[in-house]
Design an enzyme around this catalytic site. Sequence first.
Site, mmCIF file in Angstrom:
data_model
loop_
_atom_site.group_PDB
_atom_site.id
_atom_site.type_symbol
_atom_site.label_atom_id
_atom_site.label_comp_id
_atom_site.label_asym_id
_atom_site.label_seq_id
_atom_site.Cartn_x
_atom_site.Cartn_y
_atom_site.Cartn_z
ATOM 1 N N ASP A 45 150.282 12.557 53.119
ATOM 2 C CA ASP A 45 150.915 13.396 52.096
ATOM 3 C C ASP A 45 151.321 14.731 52.709
ATOM 4 O O ASP A 45 150.484 15.598 52.946
ATOM 5 C CB ASP A 45 149.925 13.594 50.928
ATOM 6 C CG ASP A 45 150.497 14.465 49.799
ATOM 7 O OD1 ASP A 45 151.600 15.014 49.958
ATOM 8 O OD2 ASP A 45 149.831 14.594 48.762
ATOM 9 N N LYS A 62 150.813 28.294 45.168
ATOM 10 C CA LYS A 62 149.657 27.446 45.476
ATOM 11 C C LYS A 62 149.038 27.800 46.825
ATOM 12 O O LYS A 62 147.843 27.596 47.036
ATOM 13 C CB LYS A 62 150.106 25.979 45.465
ATOM 14 C CG LYS A 62 149.003 24.970 45.630
ATOM 15 C CD LYS A 62 149.559 23.588 45.387
ATOM 16 C CE LYS A 62 148.568 22.502 45.714
ATOM 17 N NZ LYS A 62 149.165 21.181 45.430
ATOM 18 N N GLU A 69 144.873 14.824 45.737
ATOM 19 C CA GLU A 69 146.243 14.306 45.700
ATOM 20 C C GLU A 69 146.414 12.958 46.404
ATOM 21 O O GLU A 69 147.010 12.040 45.832
ATOM 22 C CB GLU A 69 147.215 15.359 46.246
ATOM 23 C CG GLU A 69 147.434 16.450 45.214
ATOM 24 C CD GLU A 69 147.967 17.754 45.769
ATOM 25 O OE1 GLU A 69 148.391 17.780 46.932
ATOM 26 O OE2 GLU A 69 147.948 18.744 45.025
ATOM 27 N N ASP A 82 150.597 17.107 38.517
ATOM 28 C CA ASP A 82 150.698 17.428 39.943
ATOM 29 C C ASP A 82 151.216 18.856 40.029
ATOM 30 O O ASP A 82 152.395 19.113 39.770
ATOM 31 C CB ASP A 82 151.670 16.446 40.614
ATOM 32 C CG ASP A 82 151.990 16.844 42.061
ATOM 33 O OD1 ASP A 82 151.368 17.795 42.587
ATOM 34 O OD2 ASP A 82 152.882 16.194 42.656
HETATM 35 P P1 ADP Z 1 154.532 19.966 47.002
HETATM 36 O O1 ADP Z 1 153.711 18.780 46.669
HETATM 37 O O2 ADP Z 1 153.913 20.859 47.999
HETATM 38 O O3 ADP Z 1 155.069 20.685 45.831
HETATM 39 P P2 ADP Z 1 156.751 18.235 47.552
HETATM 40 O O4 ADP Z 1 156.084 16.954 47.802
HETATM 41 O O5 ADP Z 1 157.526 18.405 46.305
HETATM 42 O O6 ADP Z 1 155.789 19.448 47.783
HETATM 43 O O7 ADP Z 1 157.674 18.521 48.796
HETATM 44 C C1 ADP Z 1 158.388 19.690 48.879
HETATM 45 C C2 ADP Z 1 158.791 19.930 50.286
HETATM 46 O O8 ADP Z 1 159.562 18.837 50.734
HETATM 47 C C3 ADP Z 1 159.661 21.168 50.410
HETATM 48 O O9 ADP Z 1 159.260 21.918 51.527
HETATM 49 C C4 ADP Z 1 161.041 20.587 50.570
HETATM 50 O O10 ADP Z 1 161.866 21.443 51.301
HETATM 51 C C5 ADP Z 1 160.730 19.328 51.331
HETATM 52 N N1 ADP Z 1 161.804 18.341 51.204
HETATM 53 C C6 ADP Z 1 162.309 17.815 50.072
HETATM 54 N N2 ADP Z 1 163.303 16.972 50.346
HETATM 55 C C7 ADP Z 1 163.446 16.979 51.695
HETATM 56 C C8 ADP Z 1 164.320 16.300 52.604
HETATM 57 N N3 ADP Z 1 165.273 15.482 52.173
HETATM 58 N N4 ADP Z 1 164.156 16.554 53.918
HETATM 59 C C9 ADP Z 1 163.206 17.386 54.361
HETATM 60 N N5 ADP Z 1 162.364 18.042 53.560
HETATM 61 C C10 ADP Z 1 162.474 17.841 52.243
HETATM 62 MG MG MG Z 2 152.465 17.370 46.435
#
Ligand code: ADP
Ligand code: MG
Length: 624
Positions: free
Chosen positions: A175, A75, A152, A13
Amino acid sequence: MKNNNFRPIVGIDLGTTNSAVAYIHNGKPEIIESQEGKRIIPSVVLIDLKGNIIVGEDARSGLVAMPDRSIAAVKRQMGSDKPISIAGQALLPEEASALIIKELKRHVDALYGEGEKEAVITVPAYFTDEQRRATKEAGELAGFAVERIINEPTAAALAYGLDHMDEDGVYLVYDLGGGTFDVSVVEMMNGLLEVKASTGNRQLGGEDFDWKVVDFLSEKIIGDAGVDPREDIRAKALLKDEAEKVKKQLSENTSVTVELPLVTVKDNKPVGISTEITREQFIALIDNQLQETIESIYAVLKDAGHSPQEIDEILLVGGSTRIPRVAELIRELFGKEPRTDVHPDEAVALGAAVQAGLKSGALSESGLVATDVAPFSMGIAVLKEWKGLTQRPGGFAPIIPRNTTIPVTRTEKFGTSAPGQTAVSIEIYQGEHEWVKHNHRLGEFLLEGIPENVNKQEEVDVTFRYNLNGILEVSAKCVSTGKEMSVVVQDALRRDSNESFQESVQRLENLWKNADADDIGDDEIGYADEDWKMIDDLLDEAALGKSDIDADYESGELTPTVLEEEAFQLRERALNLLDKIDESARNKVRMVIDLLEAAITENDVEQLEKAIDEATDALIDLEL
Ligand code: ADP
Ligand code: MG
């Protein structure tokens, strides 16, 4: 049971914010942890003052201290050919992403040892052709054979589906990550997991929410001190970092205090901020964007032909679904709770591993089968009636409608538009608008040599093939002469892709070399022998030896017709594939090469057409 010819295949991922890698262990997908026990790594790259390349948690802490030496959220720029500047150098998005994947590969190497490895890499369902290709290239630059690119939300559904094989039903996968939003409707029936419809937004996620908070805090500072902190790169990075913390805290608390004594300076005096922000204020800031995701849900339900009541389970994936308002909106819409047993950070990597396991055979006994769809319509530009009067150029004629199950091949007939016209330009677009200027342009090519026919239209067959990786190939054929031209779409847009790949290899090689030179033996870098070997292999591959047919061809002994030319190109592609695929596929490809060579030698039109058809079919499924 163990397979001796085992070549490890993992699921990756590659996220905007975080990345993870997983594999199949004892019939279940599992995250491969880093040696420090980390399950996901921040998708951040930092080149420190010594030239060391640092990826992950340590790089993330460098974002504020050294904003000009680090890259985050790369990304979001995937598929663009605009380089990103880092530490005085320019890296393409796929090159920066390769550095992240390379870090994940170290986790994999620690588990499996050295040697070749394959990967399934996920992309947002709504990623375009060039974004998918760039992702594949990033994987290859990092040293993986990239077996498949999958969507995804489909991956998340696979991870969930493997655990719920006996429960037939309709799922909605929502997602919302750091940079992108995807929503899919998926049906599970007797172990067949079928994506029904998919939509999304390539530029919507937690990053945007952070910037909203940055703006909120900046306005406050402007009001108090009359200076815009966003104009100072370091202050901006600091506020962004604070904004994300605030946002996350607001998922737990209803209000948060922001206390930063030094954000920027004005007239040699420190300017700080001390304020409070409530959850309600935050939700108001991001309300428009959350509403957009709800509109996407309605759109995808409509496409899938389901009402909200018919959805059995809602799977929430991505870190931003931790914002309590998201689950609230879901409850309001569906009248039920979303699942809580889907891990928002890990589901996608786990699902990529499931796809990898289906491919390698590690999960073949599970009985799980999955199908996916093309999330957008693809077609060409045509003349179109405008306001019931004139024919205007720039109309969109879809050939593959959105949400068609993939892989798919479709042909449509078109006619030349002017008397005596001898060439047509095939302009390829994806999107849903009836006029192409509102859609996304994928490429263009010219079909020439159409007989000059002044009395009637010449017919042209346009064929679109969209493969399992979500990559498109287009061909056009003049019906009366049988003359055909085809392109893999990306090649129609970019400069020679092999050349640019080599340039990327070179750039990364230089980066790694600099790091080594400055600080030999530093574990943090560790780009040693294996990388040089990979680079050497890649360079060797590019300089592959030439066979007899090639020699004849180049010496001009074969004067190629268009069909021969195409057969020849397909043969090249097939040869290139041979050492990248497994034995069963290799036999098929060898057969195709034999067919093509026989047809080229005979130069028989029918034989050539048949061989070209067979070869295209075989290749489209095997290559990206
Ligand atoms: P990606 O798949 O785009 O890498 P993720 O699924 O890892 O993203 O999600 C990352 C996003 O989720 C970030 O913008 C992060 O700030 C947000 N995030 C993570 N934990 C929290 C939370 N507890 N509350 C709000 N937003 C969150
Ligand atoms: Mg993701």
